[in-house]
Design a protein around this motif. Structure first.
Motif, mmCIF file in Angstrom:
data_model
loop_
_atom_site.group_PDB
_atom_site.id
_atom_site.type_symbol
_atom_site.label_atom_id
_atom_site.label_comp_id
_atom_site.label_asym_id
_atom_site.label_seq_id
_atom_site.Cartn_x
_atom_site.Cartn_y
_atom_site.Cartn_z
ATOM 1 N N VAL A 1 -1.498 -1.669 -12.332
ATOM 2 C CA VAL A 1 -2.878 -2.125 -12.514
ATOM 3 C C VAL A 1 -3.709 -1.052 -13.199
ATOM 4 C CG1 VAL A 1 -4.969 -2.821 -11.324
ATOM 5 C CG2 VAL A 1 -2.771 -3.732 -10.599
ATOM 6 N N ALA B 1 9.244 -2.659 0.087
ATOM 7 C CA ALA B 1 7.835 -2.999 -0.066
ATOM 8 C C ALA B 1 7.016 -1.770 -0.424
ATOM 9 C CB ALA B 1 7.314 -3.617 1.220
ATOM 10 N N ARG C 1 26.555 -3.262 14.825
ATOM 11 C CA ARG C 1 25.714 -2.906 13.689
ATOM 12 C C ARG C 1 26.518 -2.497 12.475
ATOM 13 N NH1 ARG C 1 20.501 -1.211 14.340
ATOM 14 N NH2 ARG C 1 19.588 -2.021 16.244
ATOM 15 N N ASP D 1 17.138 -4.275 9.033
ATOM 16 C CA ASP D 1 16.707 -5.011 7.855
ATOM 17 C C ASP D 1 15.214 -4.858 7.608
ATOM 18 O OD1 ASP D 1 19.031 -7.602 8.598
ATOM 19 O OD2 ASP D 1 19.211 -5.862 7.285
ATOM 20 N N TRP E 1 -3.982 -3.588 -0.748
ATOM 21 C CA TRP E 1 -4.372 -2.929 -1.996
ATOM 22 C C TRP E 1 -5.892 -2.937 -2.180
ATOM 23 C CZ3 TRP E 1 -4.063 0.664 -5.080
ATOM 24 C CH2 TRP E 1 -4.481 0.603 -6.406
ATOM 25 N N SER F 1 16.074 -4.718 13.210
ATOM 26 C CA SER F 1 15.340 -3.473 12.958
ATOM 27 C C SER F 1 15.799 -2.824 11.649
ATOM 28 C CB SER F 1 15.526 -2.509 14.126
ATOM 29 O OG SER F 1 16.820 -1.969 14.081
ATOM 30 N N LEU G 1 0.289 -7.247 0.679
ATOM 31 C CA LEU G 1 0.022 -5.932 0.087
ATOM 32 C C LEU G 1 -0.954 -6.055 -1.082
ATOM 33 C CD1 LEU G 1 3.552 -4.288 0.086
ATOM 34 C CD2 LEU G 1 1.521 -3.487 1.287
ATOM 35 N N ILE H 1 2.805 -1.405 -7.935
ATOM 36 C CA ILE H 1 1.762 -2.324 -8.393
ATOM 37 C C ILE H 1 0.460 -1.614 -8.775
ATOM 38 C CG2 ILE H 1 0.287 -4.246 -7.685
ATOM 39 C CD1 ILE H 1 2.725 -5.300 -6.134
ATOM 40 N N PRO H 2 -0.042 -0.743 -7.882
ATOM 41 C CA PRO H 2 -1.291 -0.071 -8.259
ATOM 42 C C PRO H 2 -1.173 0.683 -9.570
ATOM 43 C CG PRO H 2 -0.474 0.716 -6.136
ATOM 44 C CD PRO H 2 0.359 -0.431 -6.521
ATOM 45 N N LEU I 1 4.971 -10.479 2.387
ATOM 46 C CA LEU I 1 4.612 -9.069 2.423
ATOM 47 C C LEU I 1 3.953 -8.658 1.107
ATOM 48 C CD1 LEU I 1 4.886 -6.712 4.389
ATOM 49 C CD2 LEU I 1 6.911 -6.003 3.119
ATOM 50 N N LEU J 1 7.217 -1.126 -3.953
ATOM 51 C CA LEU J 1 6.385 -2.108 -4.618
ATOM 52 C C LEU J 1 4.913 -1.696 -4.547
ATOM 53 C CD1 LEU J 1 7.835 -4.744 -5.590
ATOM 54 C CD2 LEU J 1 6.412 -5.920 -3.915
ATOM 55 N N ALA J 2 4.518 -1.251 -3.339
ATOM 56 C CA ALA J 2 3.116 -0.922 -3.114
ATOM 57 C C ALA J 2 2.686 0.238 -4.001
ATOM 58 C CB ALA J 2 2.878 -0.581 -1.654
ATOM 59 N N ASN K 1 14.676 -1.733 5.832
ATOM 60 C CA ASN K 1 15.005 -1.872 4.407
ATOM 61 C C ASN K 1 13.866 -2.503 3.643
ATOM 62 O OD1 ASN K 1 17.418 -0.689 4.201
ATOM 63 N ND2 ASN K 1 18.646 -2.536 4.560
ATOM 64 N N PHE K 2 13.336 -3.546 4.279
ATOM 65 C CA PHE K 2 12.293 -4.273 3.569
ATOM 66 C C PHE K 2 11.024 -3.462 3.429
ATOM 67 C CE2 PHE K 2 14.670 -8.051 3.347
ATOM 68 C CZ PHE K 2 14.144 -8.608 2.195
ATOM 69 N N LEU K 3 10.715 -2.723 4.480
ATOM 70 C CA LEU K 3 9.521 -1.886 4.383
ATOM 71 C C LEU K 3 9.684 -0.881 3.265
ATOM 72 C CD1 LEU K 3 8.529 -1.322 8.095
ATOM 73 C CD2 LEU K 3 7.363 -2.674 6.347
ATOM 74 N N PHE L 1 15.496 -13.298 2.765
ATOM 75 C CA PHE L 1 14.559 -12.188 2.900
ATOM 76 C C PHE L 1 13.428 -12.274 1.879
ATOM 77 C CE2 PHE L 1 18.098 -9.758 5.060
ATOM 78 C CZ PHE L 1 17.496 -9.877 6.303
#
Lengths: 467, 336
Positions: A28, A17, B26, A9, B56, A7, B51, A24-25, B47, A20-21, A12-14, B39
């Motif tokens: 662009v 991300a 933990r 990790d 997007w 959970s 996205l 990127i836009p 991911l 990133l999300a 963290n990744f979300l 990862f």
């Protein structure tokens, strides 16, 4: 993933991300700001043999609709181009999905140098005309033989590509609209091709007694009968009638000549002169019922019909065209008048890398050698005059086209509203119902008027004023 | 799952490379090359692709639906909800939405009823003595009825378009052969029947697949359950409705949602059978309108608004189906 730590990790990744999300836009958006064209590209010196100043070693990027005429006629002009300009070449890319393929290139500001914007997936000119070059320069230039191009063209061919006075689309192929029949079949049965709607209805009765139909239609091409109706009405009512339709006037479908044509058509439908079932028949299958099975006598269409049905035409058919039917002897246009409109619209985007190259390629296509090559290999005339010999390269349809054009002389016309505003899809529905016998003249008129009014009243659609 | 192997074995590898203080519980874990690359490859990359190529574009479409973008120029103006207002004043849109909803109501239920009936016949419809089995030749039927699903949708559409042809189609020729007056009946040109012809083709194409899905579900039910029901004197129809259905209701729910989403689209079938929207627009569907407006009429903003509306309708549909099945499960007493 080992469950005990997943959970944390994942979170963290979300998070990463998410960054990133957002990133990127933005990237662009910035990229799209940076694009959007200066265009024009490198130009060379303008000379008599190089009127648009094409730079040496230019690669002209041409996207050509790969339909009934193929793309080899552009490659043919391209090889002449390569000879004329040292180190240059023409890259011809065939396409059947012009709109979806070129959409990103237009938005990105890097459209091709020359486009044949044709076919079912063509881009509506109304939406791109501001981004296109005015092509008056091209027809004012001399062709390769040294004659001014404008003097070599048929009358009125620039009209369909002119929007509010700007000539943005050069329609290369001359399309003659007519009613097509088999000369051999008519001769065998002693029938005379009709010139008016009354004669057509008489012929319908004769056809019926011979176990045949007068007309046949297919679901995707039901509006060919709208074209026939509007053209017939224009021959009766003249330019005034045409302009009311083109300029989306209220009540334009109720004009008397149109109503008379609709009524004549209704009579043909109710008398059983029209082969039933067209609303569920694929249009080329329906056309084969005319050209191959010969179940119907007449078919209203443009001159592409010969090429389109080449493989599905009965032996010795002798396909021949006649001008679209008149209503009476004293219409505004004589019976010999025809709708001739140039088709296959070529355009040059202003932001293209080498718009000069696009124009130069067009100039070559309009020269005698390339135009004659087209007529010979495609059995269709271009907008350049005098490229079809008397024997029509052995095609009766091509000979009849040349005859219709010379008989009509200056009495040619065309109309634009259907293509300009992309009305065909909506109108097809009404025409399929009408030709099936499912609606009255009044219902047809109402429906067509509603389509016109909807566009006339929609402020988000840019209007073109026709004169 | 096959990907579980390498992922599952990763912590052991990490343990070897990591510090001796490797967490009980933990604790804070160290970022080793191994972990980071793991990862990046298994989470970051998918991911990022998801996205960039899914989420997007969704967001872009939602944004463009608020603009008057033509789709061909770089410039556009924000016009608020204007496109959504225009949608509901546009007769084409309301007709297409109505058609899509009719398809979403009829196609799933018909497909599932037929698929369930076939699945029951093939698994438990056989003789009432001996072990539970299907009717004679059931394995043959199972294979044959799966055939349509193997054919791409566009091919199915084109084949049936030929069969429905008024003058030379197989159907009319067969009917004429039976002495019926069907010389020129346009199956895809009569407003009263075209919609049903289209739905028939879709159902024909999907029944085999869902039948196989349900067979798998039924095979997962212990044979003792059926045997017990049979000893209690349960007939085949009752067995199907009272034993099979409650036990595979989750498969049915999944099937219902998938079929519903298909029916809210139907672009491929309509393009093949009735590319212009059918007689009097009786088979016009929203994806056809989106194509027409976005690419042929230069109204990409408006088309995006239609796409957004469809997404909302589809989500609403899925939500409704979930709710409905929760109620059904409660009524069947199989709520877990």
């Amino acid at each position: 993933m080992a469950p005990e730590n997943s959970s944390l990790d994942r979170r963290n990744f979300l998070r990463a991300a998410g960054t990133l999300a957002v990133g990127i836009p933005l990237g662009v958006t910035l990229a799209s700001c940076a694009s959007g064209g200066t265009g024009g590209g490198a130009t060379g010196t303008k000379t008599k043999n190089n009127p648009f100043g094409v730079a040496d070693s230019t690669t002209v990027d041409a996207v050509i609709f790969n339909g009934g005429y193929g793309v080899d006629y552009v490659s043919f002009a391209g090889s002449i181009f390569a000879k004329q300009h040292s180190g240059s070449k023409v890259k011809v890319s065939p396409s059947t999905q012009i709109a979806s393929e070129l959409q990103p290139r237009f938005v990105g500001g890097n459209p091709p140098d020359l486009i044949d914007n044709s076919g079912a997936q063509a881009i509506g000119f109304n939406s791109i005309r501001k981004q296109l070059e005015d092509l008056t320069e091209v027809i004012n230039a001399d062709n390769l033989e040294g004659t001014k191009i404008a003097d070599t063209l048929y009358a009125g061919v620039t009209e369909p590509g002119t929007y509010d006075g700007k000539f943005v689309a050069l329609n290369y192929v001359l399309t003659v609209y007519g009613v097509w029949y088999s000369a051999s079949l008519f001769e065998k049965n002693g029938w005379t091709p009709p010139t008016t709607w009354d004669e057509a209805l008489e012929l319908g009765a004769q056809a019926k007694s011979a176990g045949k139909y007068l007309f046949v239609w297919g679901k995707e091409a039901a509006t060919y009968y709208q074209t026939l109706a509007v053209d017939s009405a224009i021959k009766e009512g003249g330019q005034e009638l045409r302009l009311a339709l083109d300029n989306l006037k209220s009540g334009c479908w109720s004009q008397e000549p149109l109503q008379k044509v609709f009524t004549a058509m209704k009579k043909a439908i109710d008398s059983g002169y029209v082969k039933p079932g067209g609303a569920g028949t694929q249009f080329t299958a329906a056309q084969a019922q005319w050209s191959l099975d010969q179940q119907a006598l007449l078919y209203p269409s443009g001159s592409w019909i010969e090429n389109e049905m080449k493989k599905q035409t009965a032996d010795g058919f002798q396909m021949t065209g006649i001008p679209e039917l008149s209503l009476s002897d004293n219409g505004k246009y004589p019976k010999t008048a025809i709708r001739s409109a140039a088709g296959e619209p070529f355009c040059v985007p202003s932001s293209a890398k080498s718009s000069a190259g696009g124009k130069e390629l067009l100039r070559i296509m309009l020269s005698k050698e390339a135009a004659t090559n087209f007529a010979k290999t495609k059995l269709a005339p271009t907008i350049v005059k005098d490229t079809v010999p008397a024997d029509g390269f052995g095609s009766t349809a091509l000979v009849s086209q040349a005859k219709m054009l010379s008989d009509a002389g200056k009495d040619t016309f065309t109309f634009n509203f259907v293509d300009t505003y992309g009305m065909n899809q909506d109108q097809l529905v009404l025409w399929n119902t009408f030709l099936s016998g499912g609606s009255s003249v009044a219902q047809l008129t109402d429906g067509l008027q509603q389509i016109t009014d909807k566009i006339a009243n929609d402020d988000s659609i840019k209007k073109v004023t026709y004169k | 799952m096959s990907v579980a192997g390498p992922v599952g074995s990763a912590p052991a590898a990490l343990g070897r490379a990591g510090a001796p203080s490797r967490g009980r519980g933990r604790g804070v874990r160290r970022w080793t090359v191994d972990r980071i690359s793991l990862f990046v490859v298994f989470l970051g990359l998918p991911l990022a692709l998801f996205l960039v190529f899914v989420i997007w574009p969704f967001l872009q479409a939602a944004f463009y639906s608020l603009t008057d973008w033509t789709g061909l120029e770089a410039n556009y103006n924000l016009i608020g909800v204007g496109n959504f207002v225009k949608e509901f004043q546009d007769q084409n849109f309301t007709i297409a939405l109505r058609n899509n909803l009719i398809f979403a109501l009829v196609i799933p239920i018909v497909t599932i009823v037929i698929a369930l009936a076939f699945a029951s016949l093939i698994t438990i419809g056989g003789p009432s003595r001996g072990p539970m089995r299907g009717i004679a030749g059931s394995s043959f039927y199972r294979v044959v009825s799966f055939f349509p699903y193997v054919i791409p949708a566009i091919v199915i559409g084109l084949i049936w378009a030929q069969i429905f042809d008024p003058s030379s189609g197989l159907l009319n020729q067969a009917l004429i052969g039976l002495g019926l007056p069907y010389q020129a009946f346009a199956w895809l040109g009569e407003p009263a029947v075209t919609r049903w012809c289209l739905m028939f083709v879709v159902v024909w194409g999907f029944v085999g697949f869902y039948m196989v899905l349900f067979i798998a579900g039924i095979k997962g039910v212990p044979a003792e359950t059926y045997e017990a029901a049979r000893i209690d004197g349960c007939g085949r129809f009752r067995m199907a409705t009272r034993v099979t259905l409650p036990l595979i209701v989750e498969n049915v729910q999944t099937a219902y949602i998938y079929l519903g989403i298909t029916a809210l689209d139907l672009f491929v079938y309509t393009q093949a059978l009735t590319p212009n929207g059918g007689p009097e627009n009786t088979t016009l569907v929203i994806p056809q309108l989106i194509l027409r407006y976005a690419f042929l009429q230069g109204q990409a903003g408006y088309a995006s608004a239609m796409g957004v509306t469809m997404a909302v309708v589809t989500l609403g549909y899925a939500g409704l189906v979930f709710l409905l099945f929760r109620l059904i499960r409660r009524a069947l007493g199989s709520e877990r």
